[in-house]
Design a protein around this motif. Sequence first.
Motif, PDB file in Angstrom:
ATOM      1  N   SER A 253       1.012  -1.228  -0.034  1.00  0.00           N
ATOM      2  CA  SER A 253       0.127   0.080  -0.045  1.00  0.00           C
ATOM      3  C   SER A 253       0.941   1.286   0.103  1.00  0.00           C
ATOM      4  CB  SER A 253      -0.968  -0.030   1.348  1.00  0.00           C
ATOM      5  OG  SER A 253      -1.600  -1.124   1.493  1.00  0.00           O
ATOM      6  N   LYS A 254       2.108   1.210   0.794  1.00  0.00           N
ATOM      7  CA  LYS A 254       2.929   2.597   0.877  1.00  0.00           C
ATOM      8  C   LYS A 254       3.596   2.724  -0.680  1.00  0.00           C
ATOM      9  CE  LYS A 254       3.490   2.145   5.920  1.00  0.00           C
ATOM     10  NZ  LYS A 254       4.345   2.024   6.973  1.00  0.00           N
ATOM     11  N   GLY A 256       2.612   1.688  -3.281  1.00  0.00           N
ATOM     12  CA  GLY A 256       1.583   2.127  -4.339  1.00  0.00           C
ATOM     13  C   GLY A 256       2.111   1.893  -5.853  1.00  0.00           C
ATOM     14  N   ARG A 257       0.942   2.293  -6.700  1.00  0.00           N
ATOM     15  CA  ARG A 257       1.076   1.995  -8.055  1.00  0.00           C
ATOM     16  C   ARG A 257       1.886   3.068  -8.803  1.00  0.00           C
ATOM     17  NH1 ARG A 257      -3.127  -0.089 -10.854  1.00  0.00           N
ATOM     18  NH2 ARG A 257      -2.952   1.185 -12.496  1.00  0.00           N
ATOM     19  N   TYR A 258       2.433   2.615  -9.721  1.00  0.00           N
ATOM     20  CA  TYR A 258       3.609   3.262 -10.768  1.00  0.00           C
ATOM     21  C   TYR A 258       2.664   4.474 -11.275  1.00  0.00           C
ATOM     22  CZ  TYR A 258       6.718   4.449 -14.243  1.00  0.00           C
ATOM     23  OH  TYR A 258       7.619   5.121 -15.152  1.00  0.00           O
ATOM     24  N   ASN A 260       4.083   6.153  -8.575  1.00  0.00           N
ATOM     25  CA  ASN A 260       4.059   6.462  -7.215  1.00  0.00           C
ATOM     26  C   ASN A 260       5.577   6.413  -6.822  1.00  0.00           C
ATOM     27  OD1 ASN A 260       3.302   7.890  -4.762  1.00  0.00           O
ATOM     28  ND2 ASN A 260       2.963   5.636  -3.874  1.00  0.00           N
ATOM     29  N   LEU A 261       6.317   7.609  -6.024  1.00  0.00           N
ATOM     30  CA  LEU A 261       7.532   7.273  -5.634  1.00  0.00           C
ATOM     31  C   LEU A 261       8.599   7.274  -6.729  1.00  0.00           C
ATOM     32  CD1 LEU A 261       6.680   5.247  -2.273  1.00  0.00           C
ATOM     33  CD2 LEU A 261       6.750   7.698  -2.467  1.00  0.00           C
ATOM     34  N   ARG A 277      12.209   3.417  -7.977  1.00  0.00           N
ATOM     35  CA  ARG A 277      11.429   4.310  -6.871  1.00  0.00           C
ATOM     36  C   ARG A 277      12.112   4.384  -5.647  1.00  0.00           C
ATOM     37  NH1 ARG A 277       5.182   2.614  -6.893  1.00  0.00           N
ATOM     38  NH2 ARG A 277       5.322   0.901  -8.715  1.00  0.00           N
ATOM     39  N   LYS A 317       4.257  -5.030  -5.121  1.00  0.00           N
ATOM     40  CA  LYS A 317       4.080  -4.201  -6.437  1.00  0.00           C
ATOM     41  C   LYS A 317       5.231  -4.152  -7.435  1.00  0.00           C
ATOM     42  CE  LYS A 317       0.133  -2.220  -4.900  1.00  0.00           C
ATOM     43  NZ  LYS A 317      -1.022  -2.448  -5.381  1.00  0.00           N
ATOM     44  N   ASP A 336      11.702  -0.871 -10.156  1.00  0.00           N
ATOM     45  CA  ASP A 336      10.144  -1.410 -10.530  1.00  0.00           C
ATOM     46  C   ASP A 336      10.313  -2.366 -11.751  1.00  0.00           C
ATOM     47  OD1 ASP A 336       7.749  -1.607 -11.455  1.00  0.00           O
ATOM     48  OD2 ASP A 336       7.106   0.480 -10.997  1.00  0.00           O
ATOM     49  N   GLU A 399      -9.894   3.960  -5.208  1.00  0.00           N
ATOM     50  CA  GLU A 399      -8.357   3.917  -4.936  1.00  0.00           C
ATOM     51  C   GLU A 399      -7.876   2.435  -4.090  1.00  0.00           C
ATOM     52  OE1 GLU A 399      -5.879   5.824  -5.527  1.00  0.00           O
ATOM     53  OE2 GLU A 399      -7.017   7.281  -6.577  1.00  0.00           O
ATOM     54  N   ASP A 403      -5.550  -0.217  -5.730  1.00  0.00           N
ATOM     55  CA  ASP A 403      -4.395  -0.687  -4.993  1.00  0.00           C
ATOM     56  C   ASP A 403      -4.312  -2.179  -5.093  1.00  0.00           C
ATOM     57  OD1 ASP A 403      -2.490   0.164  -3.006  1.00  0.00           O
ATOM     58  OD2 ASP A 403      -3.530  -1.216  -1.313  1.00  0.00           O
TER      59      ASP A 403
END
Length: 825
Positions: A253-254, A256-258, A260-261, A277, A317, A336, A399, A403
């Motif tokens: 969850s932290k 997240g989806r690409y 993100n970060l 990431r 992920k 990733d 969301e 997720d």
Amino acid sequence: MANASNTENGASPSVASPDWTEWAPPRVLDENGDGTATGAFGPSSAQRSNDGGNYHPSSQEVFPYKRTVTREDHYCNYQRKDSIATKSTASGSNDSSQPKRGSPPLLDSIVGNTVWNRLLASESVWDSLNVTRNEDEDVLPQEIYYREKSRQSSAAVLCLTVWYEIRHFLKTTFAHPHILLTSLAVTGLVAGVGMWAITSEKDAHVNEKMATASFVAKETAAYFSNEFKRAFVPLYSLRAAVQHSGYFDDLASKIGRYPNLLKAGDVEVPGGLANVRDVGGICDDVSALQKWEDLLDASTIENDLEGLIVRYRLMPKNVACLDYKGGKAAMDSGMDFSNSKHPFWKMVTEDLFVKRWKGLHTFGPFLAGGQEMFCTHLAIWNEDPNGRNRFQDGSLSLENIKDDFIDVHGTEVEAWGIVMNYLNWGELKERSNMHERFTNVGMDFHLNRREEDIDPDLPGPRGEPTRQYAYLASSENSHLLDDSNSIVIETESLHGIWENRVGITDANGWTPEWYWPAVASLTIISILLGLLTASTLVKSQLHRDLVKSMLPEKAIKKLQRSQTVIEKFNLITVFYADIVDFSGGSMSSVQVMNMLNDLFCELDKITVRHGVYKVATTGNRYMVVGGAINPESARVAATRVALFALDAMACLDNICSTKSGERLYLRAGIASNPAVAGVVGKTAPRYCFFGDAVDIASAMEKTSEKAKIQCSEVTFRLLQDSDMKFILTKRVDEDANGEVVPRDTYWVENASPCEKCFELTQGSYVLDPCGHILCAGCNGKYSLNVCPICRRKVDDRSKWTGKSRIDVEDDESNDGSCIFHSPAI
């Protein structure tokens, strides 16, 4: 029938000094000075016996021929050789006190002046021993001894003996084809059976070796398969822990989806480009790292994988988050894998999530940190997507739904991430003792992973990212393996299909070391057995030939069965001959034997040509039979014997003469009557003839005259009915009062196919080398290459185109030239 012309009794024709030329093969018969041509067998028996039996052949005789042309003769004159035609006295007297040509004084003083001794003094094959004077007259007067020849060395004698035996062996073998064929058959049979046995044993050895290779290869593959399963089982445990423990739920969850970060895009890493990431503060959480380390420590101890599994990675992920190696947990790189252009990781994520690979996804071996590694990936799916809390504040949350999904190169899949570990392939090979396994059975190997023929619809590591990692392991000499000395063993594994090429790399390959020595030994044994067979057959054949030369074949068969051999013949013709005035003088027995052997060997050849049977040689007497042992008509048998007798007389004219013109003579008799033949006794058996034919023939010989052939009344009648034309003269003697007393016997003077063949006329043919004359009609009738009179082989036929006797006498302009033409074909 007409008689051959004779010279006056007590006088021989005068002969001019001959103009000797080189030897020429006998071509035609000479024409005598009286206008007659001599018969085909040369001088008649009357000519032979002129001057009280002391007749010396003139230059007009036939055997052998020597051509010289003189204008004084006015015709073609064929003269005898120098050793015969040397007498120049008109009276024909033979003064033995005169010096003889070709007779050394030393030898004459030792052995005397008999005809036999002068023959010995001539350059003859009989003079095979060196005769010298005995200086010690007190031992034995007139003794002859032989000069001892120089002794040869033992090695020379051995070599000559071996060479003689080999030559005699080969001559006999090739003279009798069945010996060669049988020996080759034995050699081939032994070689064939031996090769079958050797090949069968070799095939059994090869099959055993191949079975051993297959067993070791499959045993090794089974070991690796079991070890792979044992090493990768912890991945299933880790997946279950992630799904059910809840320890790592917040990591996904932290992150997240690409995108993100997203920290950096298209970062160059080994093997390609990757997006990275920023997972700091998430994946370096102490609590998460501790839980991750505790799980892996327990799994490593429980499965005894210390030193075998060197690294674990957890990827929520599909982002590299948690790492474990060397017994310590740490934060990973943050790469990733689902949204990077790296070809390998793209293949892995698509296989696992898009193509939904059901099992472990294994790749390798590859080098990492100086070690050979395998890496294995296992997909972690969301355990119960429908049971997850997708509501927020009482309403459906988009969301929360997103997720639960991961974007894998443009494909949305409902998954949590990946767990993977690294297997130390080098350590596993050491533990397997695979090199020792193959070394113990004397084999080499080359282990590969095959992917070309894997079903392309099935997921799995293949293609360009993995093709370069097909090599798994090999022995030192694996580069020498090929299809001729190895086999390929295929096994299925977690890593796809493994191909293990196993074989023997030495010079022989699968072939056992003893094979070629065995083939060489078999070849030698086969040849030796063939030679032994040939030797046995040669000895047997020589024995049969020797026995057949002594006894008739049907008599041999009866004697072998201990049966009595006796046969009755109604009418046969017997020939007896004796050498006139035979005396060896003071010659040694060896020399006499040599003389008789050479003479009788020539007569033996004549018996074969005329198809008569030689009965015996007793001392200097010679006996042959016609009409036995193979019965035939009496007329044919008498013809054979008469032709043989004339040929024998001609043979003696040819070889038994001295250089001073002296010669030896036969006295012969022929008789035709019934007879009985058989073998008497068991020891040293001989095939003997008994009866009137033998007795009368013996009487004919004893009452005959020098150089003449006397035949009985019955033989005379048979020869008159013969297909050949014989000159037969009734014998007439004078009694003590000088009155003519006719006898009931006849002289056999000459023979030809017809009466015309007795004369050399225009159009006649002369056979080469025997010199017999055939008229044009008989030449066409007897067209084969065998003379109808003496049965010799005919090499050539020369046609006489000169003038006949009458034309020569009437034509004074004749220059005496000899005219021959080869007959038109």
